[in-house]
Write a protein that holds these residues in place. Structure first.
Motif, PDB file in Angstrom:
ATOM      1  N   LEU A 104       1.001  -1.539  -0.006  1.00 60.70           N
ATOM      2  CA  LEU A 104      -0.020  -0.146   0.475  1.00 60.70           C
ATOM      3  C   LEU A 104       0.776   1.064  -0.134  1.00 60.70           C
ATOM      4  O   LEU A 104       2.023   1.192   0.034  1.00 60.70           O
ATOM      5  N   PRO A 105       0.160   2.448   0.168  1.00 64.51           N
ATOM      6  CA  PRO A 105       1.234   3.918   0.087  1.00 64.51           C
ATOM      7  C   PRO A 105       1.470   3.699   1.660  1.00 64.51           C
ATOM      8  O   PRO A 105       0.474   2.938   1.902  1.00 64.51           O
ATOM      9  N   ARG A 106       2.551   4.713   1.798  1.00 62.97           N
ATOM     10  CA  ARG A 106       3.099   5.065   2.796  1.00 62.97           C
ATOM     11  C   ARG A 106       2.145   5.569   4.180  1.00 62.97           C
ATOM     12  O   ARG A 106       1.485   6.632   2.531  1.00 62.97           O
ATOM     13  N   LEU A 107       1.799   5.235   4.904  1.00 65.20           N
ATOM     14  CA  LEU A 107       0.352   6.055   5.954  1.00 65.20           C
ATOM     15  C   LEU A 107       1.202   6.888   6.471  1.00 65.20           C
ATOM     16  O   LEU A 107       2.122   6.819   6.852  1.00 65.20           O
ATOM     17  N   PRO A 108       0.192   7.666   7.048  1.00 65.87           N
ATOM     18  CA  PRO A 108       0.547   9.196   7.694  1.00 65.87           C
ATOM     19  C   PRO A 108       0.973   8.882   9.097  1.00 65.87           C
ATOM     20  O   PRO A 108       0.419   7.953   9.201  1.00 65.87           O
ATOM     21  N   LYS A 109       1.765   9.381   9.923  1.00 65.91           N
ATOM     22  CA  LYS A 109       2.169   8.288  11.160  1.00 65.91           C
ATOM     23  C   LYS A 109       1.585   9.576  12.226  1.00 65.91           C
ATOM     24  O   LYS A 109       2.049  10.775  11.647  1.00 65.91           O
ATOM     25  N   SER A 152     -24.797  17.595  14.432  1.00 69.11           N
ATOM     26  CA  SER A 152     -24.794  18.846  14.849  1.00 69.11           C
ATOM     27  C   SER A 152     -24.744  18.255  16.626  1.00 69.11           C
ATOM     28  O   SER A 152     -23.775  19.093  16.949  1.00 69.11           O
ATOM     29  N   ARG A 153     -25.050  17.182  16.954  1.00 69.98           N
ATOM     30  CA  ARG A 153     -24.605  17.157  18.725  1.00 69.98           C
ATOM     31  C   ARG A 153     -23.412  16.205  18.489  1.00 69.98           C
ATOM     32  O   ARG A 153     -23.294  14.516  18.566  1.00 69.98           O
ATOM     33  N   LEU A 154     -22.338  16.998  18.824  1.00 68.36           N
ATOM     34  CA  LEU A 154     -20.810  15.570  18.386  1.00 68.36           C
ATOM     35  C   LEU A 154     -20.910  15.621  19.203  1.00 68.36           C
ATOM     36  O   LEU A 154     -21.114  15.779  20.761  1.00 68.36           O
ATOM     37  N   PHE A 155     -20.064  13.568  19.655  1.00 70.15           N
ATOM     38  CA  PHE A 155     -19.954  13.557  20.952  1.00 70.15           C
ATOM     39  C   PHE A 155     -18.361  13.672  21.193  1.00 70.15           C
ATOM     40  O   PHE A 155     -17.699  13.774  22.039  1.00 70.15           O
ATOM     41  N   ALA A 156     -17.667  13.868  20.480  1.00 71.56           N
ATOM     42  CA  ALA A 156     -16.340  13.947  20.561  1.00 71.56           C
ATOM     43  C   ALA A 156     -15.406  15.081  19.026  1.00 71.56           C
ATOM     44  O   ALA A 156     -16.562  14.518  17.734  1.00 71.56           O
ATOM     45  N   GLN A 157     -14.909  15.045  19.198  1.00 69.29           N
ATOM     46  CA  GLN A 157     -13.503  15.828  18.426  1.00 69.29           C
ATOM     47  C   GLN A 157     -12.329  16.015  18.536  1.00 69.29           C
ATOM     48  O   GLN A 157     -12.024  15.396  19.834  1.00 69.29           O
ATOM     49  N   ALA A 158     -11.305  15.938  17.770  1.00 69.10           N
ATOM     50  CA  ALA A 158     -10.039  15.417  17.970  1.00 69.10           C
ATOM     51  C   ALA A 158      -9.025  16.502  16.097  1.00 69.10           C
ATOM     52  O   ALA A 158      -9.952  17.294  15.746  1.00 69.10           O
ATOM     53  N   THR A 159      -8.393  17.249  17.163  1.00 70.34           N
ATOM     54  CA  THR A 159      -6.852  17.453  16.483  1.00 70.34           C
ATOM     55  C   THR A 159      -6.080  17.024  16.414  1.00 70.34           C
ATOM     56  O   THR A 159      -5.432  16.116  17.373  1.00 70.34           O
ATOM     57  N   GLY A 160      -5.228  16.509  14.959  1.00 67.67           N
ATOM     58  CA  GLY A 160      -3.916  15.931  15.131  1.00 67.67           C
ATOM     59  C   GLY A 160      -2.971  16.076  14.370  1.00 67.67           C
ATOM     60  O   GLY A 160      -3.128  16.939  13.171  1.00 67.67           O
ATOM     61  N   HIS A 161      -1.681  16.069  14.187  1.00 66.76           N
ATOM     62  CA  HIS A 161      -0.791  16.597  13.634  1.00 66.76           C
ATOM     63  C   HIS A 161       0.219  15.470  13.073  1.00 66.76           C
ATOM     64  O   HIS A 161      -0.359  14.390  13.560  1.00 66.76           O
ATOM     65  N   PHE A 162       0.305  14.961  11.791  1.00 64.83           N
ATOM     66  CA  PHE A 162       1.299  14.130  11.303  1.00 64.83           C
ATOM     67  C   PHE A 162       2.122  14.469   9.528  1.00 64.83           C
ATOM     68  O   PHE A 162       2.254  15.234   9.749  1.00 64.83           O
ATOM     69  N   LEU A 163       3.042  12.977  10.416  1.00 63.20           N
ATOM     70  CA  LEU A 163       4.194  13.062   9.344  1.00 63.20           C
ATOM     71  C   LEU A 163       3.944  12.651   7.892  1.00 63.20           C
ATOM     72  O   LEU A 163       3.789  11.574   7.621  1.00 63.20           O
ATOM     73  N   MET A 164       3.729  13.509   6.796  1.00 66.43           N
ATOM     74  CA  MET A 164       3.205  12.732   5.738  1.00 66.43           C
ATOM     75  C   MET A 164       4.285  12.074   5.199  1.00 66.43           C
ATOM     76  O   MET A 164       6.081  12.122   5.289  1.00 66.43           O
ATOM     77  N   PRO A 165       4.314  10.796   4.945  1.00 62.83           N
ATOM     78  CA  PRO A 165       5.445   9.909   3.837  1.00 62.83           C
ATOM     79  C   PRO A 165       6.292  10.569   2.668  1.00 62.83           C
ATOM     80  O   PRO A 165       4.902  11.195   2.449  1.00 62.83           O
ATOM     81  N   GLU A 166       7.178   9.975   2.649  1.00 66.46           N
ATOM     82  CA  GLU A 166       8.307  10.487   1.680  1.00 66.46           C
ATOM     83  C   GLU A 166       7.594  10.468   0.414  1.00 66.46           C
ATOM     84  O   GLU A 166       6.386  10.074  -0.082  1.00 66.46           O
ATOM     85  N   ARG A 167       7.338  11.016  -0.702  1.00 64.10           N
ATOM     86  CA  ARG A 167       6.593  11.300  -1.954  1.00 64.10           C
ATOM     87  C   ARG A 167       6.893  10.009  -2.703  1.00 64.10           C
ATOM     88  O   ARG A 167       9.135   9.819  -2.713  1.00 64.10           O
ATOM     89  N   GLY A 168       6.704   9.030  -3.712  1.00 69.39           N
ATOM     90  CA  GLY A 168       7.360   8.018  -3.865  1.00 69.39           C
ATOM     91  C   GLY A 168       8.559   6.523  -2.868  1.00 69.39           C
ATOM     92  O   GLY A 168       9.360   6.277  -3.654  1.00 69.39           O
ATOM     93  N   ALA A 169       8.270   6.868  -1.767  1.00 78.10           N
ATOM     94  CA  ALA A 169       9.242   6.199  -1.015  1.00 78.10           C
ATOM     95  C   ALA A 169       8.143   5.079  -1.205  1.00 78.10           C
ATOM     96  O   ALA A 169       7.071   5.012  -1.460  1.00 78.10           O
TER      97      ALA A 169
END
Lengths: 169, 141
Positions: A104-109, A152-169
């Motif tokens: 598969l294409p490498r997944l973000p971390k 419209s009634r959310l029970f959870a929300q999240a924010t995250g930062h991700f490291l993208m895989p190198e293109r072509g890797a």
């Protein structure tokens, strides 16, 4: 000036669904939790069908915060991987037949992930959508919203930062 | 006293279906402190190309560990729920190794507990992840 004839709709749908299927089915933990994805064009909605093993408070009962967090993190990662894949897929540079779980294409971390619990998760299906707020060459910031009965009634929300895989890797 | 407290805490964790599904084990508890661990399991893999456990499984372990620390704080919470939890993933956990977590309440008010947690694998000098969280404190009325 002649435009190339558009591909038949079934060909396009089949290619998109095959790519999404390969992405989702290649990850054991997504299968373990039973998370599914619904696709409308490029828009994805993640679904967490209710299962007893997702319960964290048997007395209330309520979903486990850890299961909810994993559901949101999966939604964010698949959204990022899907967005990265989209252009190649639409241009025909990517053949879903070659998208086997073994390559598969490498997944973000995930770098970090913050979950807000807004109300307790009820013992029924949950839904989530992710929005990529910033996507650079190396880093991405994603916001995810999850709800159950009412959008419209959310029970959870999240924010995250991700490291993208190198293109072509 | 310590033995009885550990036994009660262990029963509490074992009664949580999601904790049982992930094979979480309570290793120790103290005043506002808890230690939990989880064995490596191929069903929990998040990155098939490396065999590394999914961040969500580590999150669930740390969340449960933080909750156990709140329930074992001396001020005696009757119940608790996560308000928010932030996890920082420092490095991938080594495939095949058990993940251990330790959570500690560093401040508890009448209504809120502030908790920090660390996760490691066999190399406990380098954390796999750290977490910081706020939990509700429900009092028996």
């Amino acid at each position: 000036m002649t435009r190339p004839k558009p591909e038949p709709v079934q060909v396009i749908k089949q290619r998109r669904d095959a790519a999404l299927h390969a992405l989702v089915n290649g990850v054991p933990y997504i299968q373990f939790l039973g998370v599914e994805f619904d696709r409308r064009g490029d828009e994805l909605t993640a679904i967490l069908p209710y299962a007893d093993k997702l319960i964290g408070n048997p007395i209330l009962p309520a979903l486990h915060g850890g299961g909810t967090a994993a559901f949101l993190e999966i939604t964010a990662i698949i959204e990022l991987a899907w967005a990265a894949l989209w252009e190649d897929m639409e241009a025909g540079r990517l053949d879903p037949a070659t998208l086997h779980p073994s390559h598969l294409p490498r997944l973000p971390k995930t770098i970090d992930f913050t979950v807000d619990y807004l109300r307790s998760g009820l013992p029924r299906d949950a839904y989530a959508r992710a929005r990529i707020n910033r996507s650079g060459r190396r880093y991405a910031s994603v916001h995810v919203e999850a709800w159950q009965d009412n959008r419209s009634r959310l029970f959870a929300q999240a924010t995250g930062h991700f490291l993208m895989p190198e293109r072509g890797a | 006293m310590t033995e009885q407290r550990t036994r009660i805490a262990r029963q509490f964790i074992e009664a949580i279906p999601h904790a049982r599904a992930l094979g979480m084990q309570l290793d120790a508890v103290g005043d506002g402190v808890a230690e939990l661990s989880m064995a490596y399991d191929e069903r929990f893999i998040g990155d098939p190309s490396t065999g590394v456990i999914h961040g969500g499984a580590v999150f669930a372990l740390m969340d449960t560990c933080c909750g156990a620390a709140v329930m074992n704080h001396a001020t005696g919470a009757a119940g608790t729920a996560t308000l928010d939890l932030r996890i920082d993933y420092m490095r991938p956990a080594t495939p095949g190794q058990r993940i251990r977590t330790r959570a500690e309440c560093y401040h508890v008010t009448r209504t809120v507990a502030f908790v920090r947690a660390t996760a490691t694998d066999d190399d406990d000098a380098r954390p796999v992840a750290t977490a910081s969280a706020a939990f509700t404190v429900e009092r028996a009325t």
